[in-house]
Design a protein around this motif. Sequence first.
Motif, PDB file in Angstrom:
ATOM      1  N   TYR A  12     -17.375  49.278  51.484  1.00  0.00           N
ATOM      2  CA  TYR A  12     -16.320  49.177  50.474  1.00  0.00           C
ATOM      3  C   TYR A  12     -15.860  47.730  50.327  1.00  0.00           C
ATOM      4  CZ  TYR A  12     -11.958  50.453  48.015  1.00  0.00           C
ATOM      5  OH  TYR A  12     -10.934  50.581  47.103  1.00  0.00           O
ATOM      6  N   VAL A  13     -15.536  47.114  51.446  1.00  0.00           N
ATOM      7  CA  VAL A  13     -15.048  45.732  51.430  1.00  0.00           C
ATOM      8  C   VAL A  13     -16.149  44.794  50.928  1.00  0.00           C
ATOM      9  CG1 VAL A  13     -14.246  43.830  52.900  1.00  0.00           C
ATOM     10  CG2 VAL A  13     -13.262  46.130  53.150  1.00  0.00           C
ATOM     11  N   GLN A  14     -17.374  45.032  51.342  1.00  0.00           N
ATOM     12  CA  GLN A  14     -18.487  44.190  50.889  1.00  0.00           C
ATOM     13  C   GLN A  14     -18.694  44.324  49.381  1.00  0.00           C
ATOM     14  OE1 GLN A  14     -19.725  41.947  52.752  1.00  0.00           O
ATOM     15  NE2 GLN A  14     -21.372  41.223  51.478  1.00  0.00           N
ATOM     16  N   PHE A  15     -18.557  45.527  48.853  1.00  0.00           N
ATOM     17  CA  PHE A  15     -18.663  45.722  47.404  1.00  0.00           C
ATOM     18  C   PHE A  15     -17.608  44.891  46.681  1.00  0.00           C
ATOM     19  CE2 PHE A  15     -17.572  47.743  43.402  1.00  0.00           C
ATOM     20  CZ  PHE A  15     -18.817  47.946  42.823  1.00  0.00           C
ATOM     21  N   ALA A  16     -16.380  44.923  47.187  1.00  0.00           N
ATOM     22  CA  ALA A  16     -15.304  44.140  46.566  1.00  0.00           C
ATOM     23  C   ALA A  16     -15.569  42.645  46.682  1.00  0.00           C
ATOM     24  CB  ALA A  16     -13.960  44.501  47.199  1.00  0.00           C
ATOM     25  N   ARG A  17     -16.219  42.223  47.749  1.00  0.00           N
ATOM     26  CA  ARG A  17     -16.561  40.809  47.918  1.00  0.00           C
ATOM     27  C   ARG A  17     -17.651  40.380  46.931  1.00  0.00           C
ATOM     28  NH1 ARG A  17     -17.090  41.044  54.483  1.00  0.00           N
ATOM     29  NH2 ARG A  17     -14.873  40.727  54.962  1.00  0.00           N
ATOM     30  N   ILE A  18     -18.666  41.183  46.813  1.00  0.00           N
ATOM     31  CA  ILE A  18     -19.808  40.838  45.965  1.00  0.00           C
ATOM     32  C   ILE A  18     -19.478  41.012  44.485  1.00  0.00           C
ATOM     33  CG2 ILE A  18     -22.169  41.524  45.346  1.00  0.00           C
ATOM     34  CD1 ILE A  18     -22.557  42.257  48.319  1.00  0.00           C
ATOM     35  N   SER A  20      -9.145  44.405  50.900  1.00  0.00           N
ATOM     36  CA  SER A  20      -9.960  43.741  49.870  1.00  0.00           C
ATOM     37  C   SER A  20      -9.099  42.870  48.968  1.00  0.00           C
ATOM     38  CB  SER A  20     -10.715  44.777  49.039  1.00  0.00           C
ATOM     39  OG  SER A  20     -11.615  45.493  49.845  1.00  0.00           O
ATOM     40  N   SER A  21      -7.965  43.383  48.549  1.00  0.00           N
ATOM     41  CA  SER A  21      -7.080  42.634  47.646  1.00  0.00           C
ATOM     42  C   SER A  21      -6.539  41.377  48.325  1.00  0.00           C
ATOM     43  CB  SER A  21      -5.918  43.511  47.190  1.00  0.00           C
ATOM     44  OG  SER A  21      -6.394  44.557  46.390  1.00  0.00           O
ATOM     45  N   LEU A  22      -6.102  41.521  49.557  1.00  0.00           N
ATOM     46  CA  LEU A  22      -5.594  40.356  50.285  1.00  0.00           C
ATOM     47  C   LEU A  22      -6.693  39.312  50.469  1.00  0.00           C
ATOM     48  CD1 LEU A  22      -3.372  42.089  52.970  1.00  0.00           C
ATOM     49  CD2 LEU A  22      -2.591  40.528  51.170  1.00  0.00           C
ATOM     50  N   GLU A  23      -7.868  39.776  50.829  1.00  0.00           N
ATOM     51  CA  GLU A  23      -8.980  38.855  51.036  1.00  0.00           C
ATOM     52  C   GLU A  23      -9.344  38.133  49.738  1.00  0.00           C
ATOM     53  OE1 GLU A  23     -12.745  39.105  53.802  1.00  0.00           O
ATOM     54  OE2 GLU A  23     -13.048  40.328  52.000  1.00  0.00           O
ATOM     55  N   GLN A  24      -9.392  38.862  48.624  1.00  0.00           N
ATOM     56  CA  GLN A  24      -9.740  38.249  47.344  1.00  0.00           C
ATOM     57  C   GLN A  24      -8.718  37.212  46.919  1.00  0.00           C
ATOM     58  OE1 GLN A  24     -10.337  41.422  44.525  1.00  0.00           O
ATOM     59  NE2 GLN A  24     -12.462  41.699  45.141  1.00  0.00           N
ATOM     60  N   ARG A  25      -7.492  37.387  47.323  1.00  0.00           N
ATOM     61  CA  ARG A  25      -6.433  36.453  46.932  1.00  0.00           C
ATOM     62  C   ARG A  25      -6.198  35.365  47.986  1.00  0.00           C
ATOM     63  NH1 ARG A  25      -6.146  40.865  44.313  1.00  0.00           N
ATOM     64  NH2 ARG A  25      -5.191  41.117  42.285  1.00  0.00           N
ATOM     65  N   GLY A  26      -7.146  35.241  48.915  1.00  0.00           N
ATOM     66  CA  GLY A  26      -7.070  34.170  49.901  1.00  0.00           C
ATOM     67  C   GLY A  26      -6.097  34.424  51.029  1.00  0.00           C
ATOM     68  N   PHE A  40      -6.532  35.676  53.980  1.00  0.00           N
ATOM     69  CA  PHE A  40      -7.035  35.602  55.358  1.00  0.00           C
ATOM     70  C   PHE A  40      -7.605  34.218  55.628  1.00  0.00           C
ATOM     71  CE2 PHE A  40      -8.026  40.336  54.655  1.00  0.00           C
ATOM     72  CZ  PHE A  40      -6.766  40.718  55.043  1.00  0.00           C
ATOM     73  N   LYS A  41      -6.740  33.233  55.686  1.00  0.00           N
ATOM     74  CA  LYS A  41      -7.177  31.840  55.852  1.00  0.00           C
ATOM     75  C   LYS A  41      -7.363  31.432  57.316  1.00  0.00           C
ATOM     76  CE  LYS A  41      -7.045  30.509  51.534  1.00  0.00           C
ATOM     77  NZ  LYS A  41      -8.210  30.292  50.771  1.00  0.00           N
ATOM     78  N   MET A  42      -6.843  32.231  58.242  1.00  0.00           N
ATOM     79  CA  MET A  42      -6.977  31.878  59.664  1.00  0.00           C
ATOM     80  C   MET A  42      -8.442  31.863  60.069  1.00  0.00           C
ATOM     81  SD  MET A  42      -4.067  34.078  61.526  1.00  0.00           S
ATOM     82  CE  MET A  42      -2.353  33.742  61.317  1.00  0.00           C
ATOM     83  N   ALA A  43      -8.731  31.131  61.101  1.00  0.00           N
ATOM     84  CA  ALA A  43     -10.102  31.010  61.597  1.00  0.00           C
ATOM     85  C   ALA A  43     -10.461  32.208  62.480  1.00  0.00           C
ATOM     86  CB  ALA A  43     -10.269  29.706  62.352  1.00  0.00           C
ATOM     87  N   LEU A  44     -10.259  33.385  61.940  1.00  0.00           N
ATOM     88  CA  LEU A  44     -10.654  34.618  62.622  1.00  0.00           C
ATOM     89  C   LEU A  44     -11.627  35.351  61.711  1.00  0.00           C
ATOM     90  CD1 LEU A  44      -7.262  36.038  63.959  1.00  0.00           C
ATOM     91  CD2 LEU A  44      -9.247  35.397  65.325  1.00  0.00           C
ATOM     92  N   ASP A  45     -12.584  36.035  62.306  1.00  0.00           N
ATOM     93  CA  ASP A  45     -13.573  36.776  61.536  1.00  0.00           C
ATOM     94  C   ASP A  45     -12.905  37.968  60.836  1.00  0.00           C
ATOM     95  OD1 ASP A  45     -15.784  38.088  60.536  1.00  0.00           O
ATOM     96  OD2 ASP A  45     -16.694  38.488  62.486  1.00  0.00           O
ATOM     97  N   ALA A  46     -12.922  37.963  59.502  1.00  0.00           N
ATOM     98  CA  ALA A  46     -12.291  39.042  58.730  1.00  0.00           C
ATOM     99  C   ALA A  46     -12.979  40.383  58.988  1.00  0.00           C
ATOM    100  CB  ALA A  46     -12.310  38.707  57.243  1.00  0.00           C
ATOM    101  N   ASP A  47     -14.288  40.371  59.185  1.00  0.00           N
ATOM    102  CA  ASP A  47     -14.988  41.628  59.466  1.00  0.00           C
ATOM    103  C   ASP A  47     -14.529  42.239  60.781  1.00  0.00           C
ATOM    104  OD1 ASP A  47     -16.443  41.565  57.096  1.00  0.00           O
ATOM    105  OD2 ASP A  47     -18.104  40.455  57.994  1.00  0.00           O
ATOM    106  N   GLU A  48     -14.284  41.391  61.765  1.00  0.00           N
ATOM    107  CA  GLU A  48     -13.778  41.886  63.050  1.00  0.00           C
ATOM    108  C   GLU A  48     -12.377  42.475  62.868  1.00  0.00           C
ATOM    109  OE1 GLU A  48     -12.878  40.325  67.596  1.00  0.00           O
ATOM    110  OE2 GLU A  48     -14.021  39.046  66.234  1.00  0.00           O
ATOM    111  N   SER A  49     -11.557  41.806  62.064  1.00  0.00           N
ATOM    112  CA  SER A  49     -10.220  42.344  61.769  1.00  0.00           C
ATOM    113  C   SER A  49     -10.329  43.717  61.116  1.00  0.00           C
ATOM    114  CB  SER A  49      -9.450  41.398  60.845  1.00  0.00           C
ATOM    115  OG  SER A  49      -9.178  40.174  61.474  1.00  0.00           O
TER     116      SER A  49
END
Length: 188
Positions: A92-98, A157-163, A165-174
């Motif tokens: 789901y998240v990958q679809f929103a990314r692509i 997905s919405s938060l990620e698309q709007r930037g 998650f800027k911290m240097a942590l892996d979003a997929d792990e989150s």
Amino acid sequence: MSPRPKVALDLTTILEAAGEIADQHGSVEVTLANLAKKLNIRPPSLYNHFDGLSGLRKELAIYGLGQLYLVLAQAAIGVSGDKAVIALSKAYVQFARIHPGLYEATLLAPDPEDEEVQQKGAKIVELTLRVLQAYELEGDRAIHAVRGLRSILHGFSSLEQRGGFKMALDADESLIIIIRAFLAGMGD
């Protein structure tokens, strides 16, 4: 002036082009004029396939929901339980990314109560219910779980698309940590 090359225009070709515009420039840029330009046709030709801009937006929402369903169904094949929910969530998240614009279009149908839009959305709900069957949820509780999972995935997905998650942590792990917490809470 040279003649325009003939383009085989079917609804799928048109919607793929509209999806590309949405993904590259945002769903608000999916207009009859922009789509006609991309397809190298005149805008009136599009009226053979749908009724104006609202018809285009409806068809794009239906197309996007169908594409999302295919991605989710593919992710859920051959896995069950936690693995299936995590696979579905990642897909789901990958679809929103692509496909950020196409994903947005799935949320912006001119009439979300439209029967065709509802049917496509219902397929995703049914798929999610099947994935969640391993947790023996029934009735309203199962629907609440689907709503909860969708809320998590859409919010992420919405938060990620709007930037967001800027911290240097892996979003997929989150994402996986969040989904595991959701799954652990379903037993309560």
